[in-house]
Scaffold this motif. Structure first.
Motif, PDB file in Angstrom:
ATOM      1  N   GLU A  91      -6.751   5.396  -0.189  1.00  0.00           N
ATOM      2  CA  GLU A  91      -5.591   6.061  -0.784  1.00  0.00           C
ATOM      3  C   GLU A  91      -6.052   7.039  -1.866  1.00  0.00           C
ATOM      4  O   GLU A  91      -7.142   6.902  -2.430  1.00  0.00           O
ATOM      5  N   HIS A  92      -5.230   8.032  -2.137  1.00  0.00           N
ATOM      6  CA  HIS A  92      -5.529   9.009  -3.188  1.00  0.00           C
ATOM      7  C   HIS A  92      -4.678   8.713  -4.420  1.00  0.00           C
ATOM      8  O   HIS A  92      -3.621   8.078  -4.337  1.00  0.00           O
ATOM      9  N   GLU A  93      -5.118   9.189  -5.559  1.00  0.00           N
ATOM     10  CA  GLU A  93      -4.401   8.947  -6.811  1.00  0.00           C
ATOM     11  C   GLU A  93      -2.957   9.438  -6.743  1.00  0.00           C
ATOM     12  O   GLU A  93      -2.033   8.749  -7.193  1.00  0.00           O
ATOM     13  N   ALA A  94      -2.758  10.619  -6.177  1.00  0.00           N
ATOM     14  CA  ALA A  94      -1.398  11.167  -6.082  1.00  0.00           C
ATOM     15  C   ALA A  94      -0.508  10.274  -5.227  1.00  0.00           C
ATOM     16  O   ALA A  94       0.690  10.118  -5.510  1.00  0.00           O
ATOM     17  N   GLU A  95      -1.078   9.670  -4.187  1.00  0.00           N
ATOM     18  CA  GLU A  95      -0.297   8.779  -3.324  1.00  0.00           C
ATOM     19  C   GLU A  95       0.051   7.486  -4.056  1.00  0.00           C
ATOM     20  O   GLU A  95       1.154   6.943  -3.883  1.00  0.00           O
ATOM     21  N   THR A 113       0.829  -1.193   0.000  1.00  0.00           N
ATOM     22  CA  THR A 113       0.000   0.000   0.000  1.00  0.00           C
ATOM     23  C   THR A 113       0.870   1.252   0.000  1.00  0.00           C
ATOM     24  O   THR A 113       2.101   1.168   0.011  1.00  0.00           O
ATOM     25  N   ILE A 114       0.224   2.396  -0.051  1.00  0.00           N
ATOM     26  CA  ILE A 114       0.928   3.668  -0.089  1.00  0.00           C
ATOM     27  C   ILE A 114       1.653   3.927   1.231  1.00  0.00           C
ATOM     28  O   ILE A 114       1.384   3.275   2.239  1.00  0.00           O
ATOM     29  N   ARG A 115       2.546   4.875   1.234  1.00  0.00           N
ATOM     30  CA  ARG A 115       3.357   5.154   2.416  1.00  0.00           C
ATOM     31  C   ARG A 115       2.507   5.529   3.623  1.00  0.00           C
ATOM     32  O   ARG A 115       2.720   5.030   4.734  1.00  0.00           O
ATOM     33  N   ARG A 116       1.507   6.383   3.446  1.00  0.00           N
ATOM     34  CA  ARG A 116       0.708   6.876   4.576  1.00  0.00           C
ATOM     35  C   ARG A 116      -0.018   5.754   5.310  1.00  0.00           C
ATOM     36  O   ARG A 116      -0.221   5.834   6.531  1.00  0.00           O
ATOM     37  N   LEU A 117      -0.410   4.711   4.601  1.00  0.00           N
ATOM     38  CA  LEU A 117      -1.232   3.661   5.194  1.00  0.00           C
ATOM     39  C   LEU A 117      -0.445   2.448   5.683  1.00  0.00           C
ATOM     40  O   LEU A 117      -1.036   1.495   6.182  1.00  0.00           O
ATOM     41  N   GLN A 118       0.868   2.468   5.542  1.00  0.00           N
ATOM     42  CA  GLN A 118       1.675   1.302   5.912  1.00  0.00           C
ATOM     43  C   GLN A 118       1.414   0.865   7.352  1.00  0.00           C
ATOM     44  O   GLN A 118       1.181  -0.308   7.634  1.00  0.00           O
ATOM     45  N   GLY A 119       1.475   1.793   8.277  1.00  0.00           N
ATOM     46  CA  GLY A 119       1.322   1.449   9.693  1.00  0.00           C
ATOM     47  C   GLY A 119      -0.073   1.029  10.076  1.00  0.00           C
ATOM     48  O   GLY A 119      -0.267   0.397  11.126  1.00  0.00           O
ATOM     49  N   GLU A 120      -1.050   1.348   9.233  1.00  0.00           N
ATOM     50  CA  GLU A 120      -2.431   0.995   9.549  1.00  0.00           C
ATOM     51  C   GLU A 120      -2.789  -0.418   9.128  1.00  0.00           C
ATOM     52  O   GLU A 120      -3.563  -1.090   9.813  1.00  0.00           O
ATOM     53  N   SER A 139     -13.267   1.897  -0.337  1.00  0.00           N
ATOM     54  CA  SER A 139     -13.785   2.265  -1.648  1.00  0.00           C
ATOM     55  C   SER A 139     -13.533   1.152  -2.650  1.00  0.00           C
ATOM     56  O   SER A 139     -12.527   0.438  -2.558  1.00  0.00           O
ATOM     57  N   TYR A 140     -14.466   0.978  -3.576  1.00  0.00           N
ATOM     58  CA  TYR A 140     -14.276   0.083  -4.710  1.00  0.00           C
ATOM     59  C   TYR A 140     -13.844   0.939  -5.894  1.00  0.00           C
ATOM     60  O   TYR A 140     -14.595   1.772  -6.387  1.00  0.00           O
ATOM     61  N   VAL A 141     -12.615   0.736  -6.308  1.00  0.00           N
ATOM     62  CA  VAL A 141     -12.028   1.566  -7.354  1.00  0.00           C
ATOM     63  C   VAL A 141     -12.589   1.128  -8.702  1.00  0.00           C
ATOM     64  O   VAL A 141     -12.534  -0.058  -9.053  1.00  0.00           O
ATOM     65  N   PRO A 142     -13.139   2.058  -9.487  1.00  0.00           N
ATOM     66  CA  PRO A 142     -13.744   1.682 -10.765  1.00  0.00           C
ATOM     67  C   PRO A 142     -12.705   1.259 -11.802  1.00  0.00           C
ATOM     68  O   PRO A 142     -11.535   1.653 -11.725  1.00  0.00           O
ATOM     69  N   PRO A 143     -13.116   0.464 -12.778  1.00  0.00           N
ATOM     70  CA  PRO A 143     -12.175  -0.033 -13.793  1.00  0.00           C
ATOM     71  C   PRO A 143     -11.403   1.069 -14.511  1.00  0.00           C
ATOM     72  O   PRO A 143     -10.220   0.888 -14.830  1.00  0.00           O
ATOM     73  N   GLN A 144     -12.033   2.216 -14.748  1.00  0.00           N
ATOM     74  CA  GLN A 144     -11.317   3.285 -15.454  1.00  0.00           C
ATOM     75  C   GLN A 144     -10.159   3.846 -14.632  1.00  0.00           C
ATOM     76  O   GLN A 144      -9.152   4.295 -15.186  1.00  0.00           O
ATOM     77  N   GLN A 145     -10.272   3.784 -13.300  1.00  0.00           N
ATOM     78  CA  GLN A 145      -9.162   4.239 -12.465  1.00  0.00           C
ATOM     79  C   GLN A 145      -8.007   3.247 -12.538  1.00  0.00           C
ATOM     80  O   GLN A 145      -6.841   3.624 -12.565  1.00  0.00           O
ATOM     81  N   PHE A 146      -8.346   1.954 -12.552  1.00  0.00           N
ATOM     82  CA  PHE A 146      -7.309   0.936 -12.726  1.00  0.00           C
ATOM     83  C   PHE A 146      -6.584   1.144 -14.056  1.00  0.00           C
ATOM     84  O   PHE A 146      -5.363   1.021 -14.139  1.00  0.00           O
ATOM     85  N   ALA A 147      -7.360   1.452 -15.090  1.00  0.00           N
ATOM     86  CA  ALA A 147      -6.750   1.703 -16.395  1.00  0.00           C
ATOM     87  C   ALA A 147      -5.826   2.915 -16.336  1.00  0.00           C
ATOM     88  O   ALA A 147      -4.746   2.925 -16.945  1.00  0.00           O
ATOM     89  N   GLY A 148      -6.220   3.919 -15.576  1.00  0.00           N
ATOM     90  CA  GLY A 148      -5.369   5.097 -15.409  1.00  0.00           C
ATOM     91  C   GLY A 148      -4.075   4.776 -14.687  1.00  0.00           C
ATOM     92  O   GLY A 148      -3.004   5.283 -15.047  1.00  0.00           O
ATOM     93  N   TYR A 149      -4.156   3.924 -13.656  1.00  0.00           N
ATOM     94  CA  TYR A 149      -2.945   3.513 -12.951  1.00  0.00           C
ATOM     95  C   TYR A 149      -2.014   2.725 -13.873  1.00  0.00           C
ATOM     96  O   TYR A 149      -0.792   2.875 -13.826  1.00  0.00           O
TER      97      TYR A 149
END
Length: 306
Positions: A211-215, A167-174, A248-258
């Motif tokens: 998590e946010h897109e920028a993260e 996961t992203i840096r901010r959420l590692q400890g969680e 959150s359930y990330v939509p397919p278009q966001q996966f495509a963006g990643y």
């Protein structure tokens, strides 16, 4: 309150009604464990039925760490030492199933002096001896940051070494066990390249924890800084009510963006979709084809501690 699964998740989780007895029976006959079952992978029926593939989990089925997202049991392993017969049984299973590509992973074994690295190496060597043409991917723990332990894996000569950032840096400890750490995981991947730049490296990220897109893009940038070659991104699915809820359930278009962003920053392969997991058959096929066509692993980049 838990969110209902959207249609794109429901559709992709619909099982396949095909025979997968060959894989199941071989695993049972050889007294082996698969992460497919232990981690409740949503793709296991399809992989076993269509591709006759499985990701084997060595060193027992009890993890000494306790990451919140994981469905593998945690606690004190029943055996104080690795099963000396497991490498040969694993190699026999790979041979019986005629696997072109095998993934070997493990629980964390912080109770062992080398974290189980020597046993990992023995498994790699046993497969090489029995089926030398099989492509071997290992998905390893962080071995508490031990370079000597990592060196044992590298010297055994797998084709791909994976270690998940998760996961992203901010959420590692969680969501990860406190003994896991963002920069420690990056250092493992960087360490592989320092020891042998000819080995492909791989990592995985989950989404759905808020998590946010920028993260996510920052995490991808950090993985590329460690010269990671391959990346998988998938949706976190809550294994039980005892696990963290899906934010959150990330939509397919966001996966495509990643995927598009990952490819733009230089990953040689990105698999990004709701049910993608670390061991993902499409990714394995890509690695096989890439190696056959002479694709070269990336060279070491740099990771800067904060």
């Amino acid at each position: 309150m838990a969110q209902p699964k959207p249609e794109w998740i429901r559709d992709s989780l619909s099982g396949v009604d095909r025979q997968h007895h060959a894989v199941s029976e071989t695993i049972e006959d050889q007294s082996l464990t698969t992460v497919c079952e232990e981690a409740s992978c949503p793709n296991r029926e399809e992989c076993w039925a269509q591709e006759r593939t499985a990701s084997f989990m060595i060193l027992g089925d009890t993890c000494t760490r306790n990451c919140d997202f994981c469905d593998v049991p945690s606690g004190k392993p029943a055996a104080d030492t690795p099963d000396p017969g497991e490498p040969d049984r694993l190699a026999a299973a790979v041979d019986d199933l005629d696997l072109d590509y095998v993934v070997v992973t493990s629980v964390d074994r912080d109770d062992l002096p080398d974290g189980g690295a020597g046993h990992f190496a023995a498994c790699i060597e046993a497969i090489r001896e029995v089926t030398p043409e099989t492509t071997i991917e290992v998905l390893i723990p962080d071995f508490a940051g031990s370079t000597p332990a990592l060196r044992k894996i590298v010297r055994a000569g797998p084709d791909v070494i994976g270690h998940n950032l998760e996961t992203i840096r901010r959420l590692q400890g969680e969501i990860r066990d406190p003994r896991a750490a963002y920069y420690q995981s990056l250092s493992v991947l960087e360490g592989v390249k320092k020891l042998d730049s000819e080995i492909f490296t791989k990592s995985s990220l989950m989404v759905g924890f808020g998590e946010h897109e920028a993260e996510m893009k920052a995490a991808m940038d950090d993985l590329r800084g460690a010269a990671v070659d391959f990346l998988t991104i998938g949706q976190y699915l809550r294994p039980s009510n005892d696990h963290p809820a899906v934010e959150s359930y990330v939509p397919p278009q966001q996966f495509a963006g990643y995927q598009e962003y990952g490819e733009s920053v230089g990953f040689q392969y990105v698999a990004s979709a709701p049910t993608v997991r670390s061991s993902y058959r499409a990714g394995e096929l890509f690695v096989e084809n890439a190696m056959e066509s002479g694709l070269e692993p990336d060279q070491l980049g740099s990771v800067s501690d904060p």
